[in-house]
Design a protein around this motif. Structure first.
Motif, mmCIF file in Angstrom:
data_model
loop_
_atom_site.group_PDB
_atom_site.id
_atom_site.type_symbol
_atom_site.label_atom_id
_atom_site.label_comp_id
_atom_site.label_asym_id
_atom_site.label_seq_id
_atom_site.Cartn_x
_atom_site.Cartn_y
_atom_site.Cartn_z
ATOM 1 N N UNK A 1 0.956 18.137 -2.302
ATOM 2 C CA UNK A 1 -0.401 18.648 -2.049
ATOM 3 C C UNK A 1 -1.291 17.597 -1.394
ATOM 4 N N UNK A 2 -0.661 16.509 -0.853
ATOM 5 C CA UNK A 2 -1.375 15.435 -0.131
ATOM 6 C C UNK A 2 -2.256 14.598 -1.054
ATOM 7 N N UNK A 3 -2.015 14.586 -2.345
ATOM 8 C CA UNK A 3 -2.792 13.775 -3.286
ATOM 9 C C UNK A 3 -2.184 12.377 -3.351
ATOM 10 N N UNK A 4 -3.042 11.344 -3.222
ATOM 11 C CA UNK A 4 -2.565 9.966 -3.277
ATOM 12 C C UNK A 4 -2.245 9.559 -4.717
ATOM 13 N N UNK A 5 -1.242 8.671 -4.848
ATOM 14 C CA UNK A 5 -0.923 8.123 -6.171
ATOM 15 C C UNK A 5 -2.109 7.304 -6.688
ATOM 16 N N UNK A 6 -2.659 6.423 -5.861
ATOM 17 C CA UNK A 6 -3.916 5.737 -6.137
ATOM 18 C C UNK A 6 -3.788 4.548 -7.081
ATOM 19 N N UNK A 7 -4.772 3.640 -6.959
ATOM 20 C CA UNK A 7 -4.796 2.436 -7.802
ATOM 21 C C UNK A 7 -5.067 2.772 -9.272
ATOM 22 N N UNK A 8 -5.878 3.805 -9.499
ATOM 23 C CA UNK A 8 -6.224 4.150 -10.881
ATOM 24 C C UNK A 8 -4.984 4.557 -11.654
ATOM 25 N N UNK A 9 -4.159 5.419 -11.069
ATOM 26 C CA UNK A 9 -2.948 5.849 -11.769
ATOM 27 C C UNK A 9 -1.969 4.695 -11.910
ATOM 28 N N UNK A 10 -1.898 3.829 -10.879
ATOM 29 C CA UNK A 10 -1.029 2.658 -10.969
ATOM 30 C C UNK A 10 -1.459 1.769 -12.136
ATOM 31 N N UNK A 11 -2.777 1.517 -12.253
ATOM 32 C CA UNK A 11 -3.281 0.668 -13.332
ATOM 33 C C UNK A 11 -2.980 1.293 -14.696
ATOM 34 N N UNK A 12 -3.154 2.609 -14.802
ATOM 35 C CA UNK A 12 -2.872 3.274 -16.079
ATOM 36 C C UNK A 12 -1.396 3.173 -16.440
ATOM 37 N N UNK A 13 -0.520 3.341 -15.458
ATOM 38 C CA UNK A 13 0.918 3.235 -15.717
ATOM 39 C C UNK A 13 1.292 1.830 -16.164
ATOM 40 N N UNK A 14 0.706 0.820 -15.530
ATOM 41 C CA UNK A 14 1.019 -0.563 -15.877
ATOM 42 C C UNK A 14 0.543 -0.912 -17.282
ATOM 43 N N UNK A 15 -0.701 -0.555 -17.605
ATOM 44 C CA UNK A 15 -1.243 -0.904 -18.923
ATOM 45 C C UNK A 15 -0.536 -0.143 -20.038
ATOM 46 N N UNK B 1 0.803 -1.220 0.000
ATOM 47 C CA UNK B 1 0.000 0.000 0.000
ATOM 48 C C UNK B 1 0.836 1.270 0.000
ATOM 49 N N UNK B 2 2.169 1.135 0.203
ATOM 50 C CA UNK B 2 3.025 2.302 0.088
ATOM 51 C C UNK B 2 3.064 2.865 -1.323
ATOM 52 N N UNK B 3 2.709 2.043 -2.323
ATOM 53 C CA UNK B 3 2.665 2.515 -3.717
ATOM 54 C C UNK B 3 1.439 3.384 -3.935
ATOM 55 N N UNK B 4 0.262 2.842 -3.624
ATOM 56 C CA UNK B 4 -0.974 3.582 -3.877
ATOM 57 C C UNK B 4 -1.186 4.735 -2.900
ATOM 58 N N UNK B 5 -0.572 4.627 -1.691
ATOM 59 C CA UNK B 5 -0.757 5.682 -0.685
ATOM 60 C C UNK B 5 0.330 6.758 -0.745
ATOM 61 N N UNK B 6 1.245 6.662 -1.714
ATOM 62 C CA UNK B 6 2.278 7.689 -1.852
ATOM 63 C C UNK B 6 1.617 9.041 -2.126
ATOM 64 N N UNK B 7 2.029 10.076 -1.381
ATOM 65 C CA UNK B 7 1.361 11.368 -1.476
ATOM 66 C C UNK B 7 2.291 12.440 -2.053
ATOM 67 N N UNK B 8 1.669 13.286 -2.817
ATOM 68 C CA UNK B 8 2.374 14.412 -3.405
ATOM 69 C C UNK B 8 2.491 15.535 -2.371
#
Length: 629
Positions: free
Chosen positions: A577-591, A568-575
């Motif tokens: 501005x406290x914005x989470x990296x999130x599963x959606x961005x992870x999925x987009x990067x992988x695909x 969860x350190x991947x999806x919970x990584x914060x910018x």
């Protein structure tokens, strides 16, 4: 600001602040205890109130249903109905509907399933399966209930089928069908909601179809929720309270029309309880403010007369701060100020000791670095090299030591074990348990234990191609999860340390993957078209309770597909501005970067670095990838 700064640096201000600091935490602690006790008591009252309302609603629904059964049975016993007199039957049905203000319609059918008569509201009687219903009633030897689904919710009906018996020999010669449109039932439930002063009522039939849900503003299609957790409990006669997301829910199984179990859920929010707790808190904070003002005034008056020796001590402290350890301290006496002067002398001597202590602290930091190196040795030095498989991993701890871990190692008989996990908490304790979890999984998955080759209550969805021997081998490997859980929960349960992890065993020859996801983040299986599978949690976290049930699932990793595991350190990584990296961005990067194979982890790592952009890394970042050529 220049005028205020000396005042804030004065001894008087510090003493008053110290007194307030001693006062505020206990008072806040008392407010917290009162808040907690008040909340528990109010929740108990709310639960009892909700239970009584649920019982009353159940009685209302049951009574309305009994009246409907009695009315339909009365219709079926009328001579004009039993004699199948068409015109008189239609007239009787219409008059009965008008007199009783019936919101549905009636139809009468003979034993061949042919329509004999119907009330004026029976516009769709030709669509009703009258012949089948006749046979079902005849077989049941009693009335039955059936849902007649329409194209929309408004066209769906709840139908009660009652047998028509021959008065001479009591044989069944036909049926009377009384149908009520579901919107009528929904209106009835909506009226109950207003009278009962509740936030929500959900009524489902014994098949799980939603008859009424006051949260739905516009009903469209007929919805089935038998697979939802709460409805499934209801249909299995499991009732009681459920509290989730600020709502109290009471589950009440309803027995209607025989042995069938219907479901009723009533809900209320805790807004009233929170308001009461807030009022209690306001009184506590007001009391804290009054006491604070009194203490501040009294303490300020007392220390005002002691400012001269304190100012002298202030000068001494400034001299010592500048490095003059020989500055004379003349404040003497047996009172508190004199004791303070002696403390300054002691402080001067302690500075030399602190210098030596700083050297020791440097040594401690060196030891901590050695601990980090030892933890690194718990992780695999190198990953297995296989002809048809590529393996890569990324490990970035948030602190010197980490609670995350990953592993990849070969097991006997041509199997590859893949592990990624996250121990609760952070720091040294989590790092120690990380080593323990990783070591136990390695040891237990490599041992042979005859007679104990299955996981308790396991539901193993094996591949069709797997033989019985292979199943035993796979279950034996994955049994390491249960053994690790039982050891941690039994031997170290008082530490309350647990880990979420994914343990997968891959048959190298055919790509069959058998795995346990113990409360961990979903693991992705990707191909050129995108995310093919999300291997979600199948079991609880490891180490929470002994004798837990761990479910094995399986699938096949086809050539050209890649397995991606992460913490969860991947999806919970914060910018910043406290914005989470999130599963959606992870999925987009992988695909988007699927074609890079296992190097895709390096791309995700760069995306995370760019996202964090120099801010503090709050959690460990760990990823593992397995690609089948």
């Amino acid at each position: 600001m220049k005028l205020i700064q000396p005042f804030m640096q004065s001894i008087r201000f510090r003493i008053v602040g110290l007194l307030l600091l001693c006062l505020i935490p206990p008072t806040l602690g008392g407010i917290f205890l009162i808040d907690s006790y008040t909340g528990r008591q109010l929740k108990k009252i709310a639960e009892k109130d909700l239970q009584s309302r649920a019982r009353l609603i159940t009685q209302l629904i049951s009574r309305a249903d009994r009246e409907r059964q009695q009315s339909t049975a009365f219709v079926a016993s009328e001579p004009v109905i039993t004699e199948f007199n068409v015109e008189e039957s239609r007239y009787f049905l219409n008059e009965f509907v008008k007199f009783h203000q019936w919101n549905g319609f009636f139809v009468v059918a003979n034993q061949e399933g042919e329509l004999v008569a119907g009330s004026d509201g029976a516009n769709q009687e030709k669509e009703l399966p009258l012949k089948r219903w006749f046979e079902e009633v005849k077989e049941a030897k009693r009335h039955v209930n059936r849902l007649f689904p329409g194209k929309t919710y408004a066209e769906s009906k709840d139908c009660l089928i009652v047998p028509i018996h021959n008065k001479n020999d009591q044989t069944q010669i036909g049926i009377v069908v009384g149908c009520v449109p579901l919107p009528i039932i929904a209106d009835f439930v909506q009226k109950i909601l207003k009278d009962a002063e509740l936030e929500r009522i959900l009524l489902v039939n014994y098949q799980g179809y939603v008859y009424a849900d006051t949260d739905i503003k516009n009903y469209s299609v007929l919805e089935n929720r038998k697979n939802s957790l709460l409805v499934n409990q209801l249909l299995n006669n499991q009732g009681g309270f459920v509290y989730s997301q600020g709502r109290f829910s009471y589950l009440s199984p309803v027995h209607l029309r025989g042995t069938k179990t219907w479901g009723l859920i009533v809900e209320n929010s805790e807004s009233d309880i929170q308001t009461a707790i807030l009022n209690v808190n306001r009184i506590g904070y007001l009391l804290l403010l009054v006491i604070g003002v009194i203490v501040a005034y009294a303490s300020w008056s007392v220390v005002h007369h002691s400012t001269i020796p304190i100012l002298e001590l202030t000068k001494a402290s400034q001299a010592i701060a500048e490095g003059n350890l020989n500055y004379p301290i003349t404040v003497q006496g047996k009172d508190e100020i004199g004791i303070l002067g002696n403390s300054f002398i002691h402080m001067r001597n302690q500075i030399k000791t602190l210098i030596a202590q700083e050297i020791k602290d440097g040594m401690n930091r060196l030891e901590l670095e050695k601990g980090r190196q030892i933890q690194q040795n718990f992780l695999p030095i190198s990953l297995p090299q296989l002809p048809q498989w590529q393996i890569n991993a990324v490990f970035e701890p948030a602190r010197t030591v980490s609670g995350d871990f990953y592993d990849a190692f070969l097991l006997g008989n041509g199997y590859l074990a893949i592990v990624i996990g996250d121990v609760c908490d952070k720091g040294v304790g989590a790092a120690m348990f990380m080593g323990l979890f990783r070591s136990l999984l390695r040891v237990f998955s490599g041992e042979t234990m005859p007679g104990d080759t299955c996981i308790r209550d396991v539901n193993y969805k094996c591949s069709v191609s797997d033989s019985d021997d292979k199943k035993k081998v796979i279950v034996q490997f994955l049994n390491a999860v249960r053994l690790t859980n039982d050891y941690i929960a039994t031997e170290h349960g008082d530490m309350a340390m647990f880990a979420t992890l994914f343990f997968g065993v891959i048959d190298i020859s055919n790509g069959n993957l058998s795995y346990i996801n113990a409360g961990h983040e979903p693991v992705f299986i990707l191909n050129s078209e995108g995310i093919k599978h999300k291997l979600k949690s199948t079991s609880p976290a490891v180490g929470m309770m002994p004798d837990s049930t761990f479910t094995i699932d399986s699938l096949t990793i086809d050539p050209g597909e890649i397995l991606i595991g992460y913490t969860d350190g991947v999806t919970d990584a914060r910018s910043p501005t406290k914005e989470f990296f999130g599963r959606k961005r992870l999925a987009e990067t992988l695909t988007t970067n699927f074609s890079t194979g296992t190097k895709i982890l390096d791309i995700v790592k760069q995306e995370l670095i760019s996202h964090i952009d120099g801010s503090i890394q709050f959690d460990d970042i760990t990823m593992i990838a397995v690609y089948r050529n």
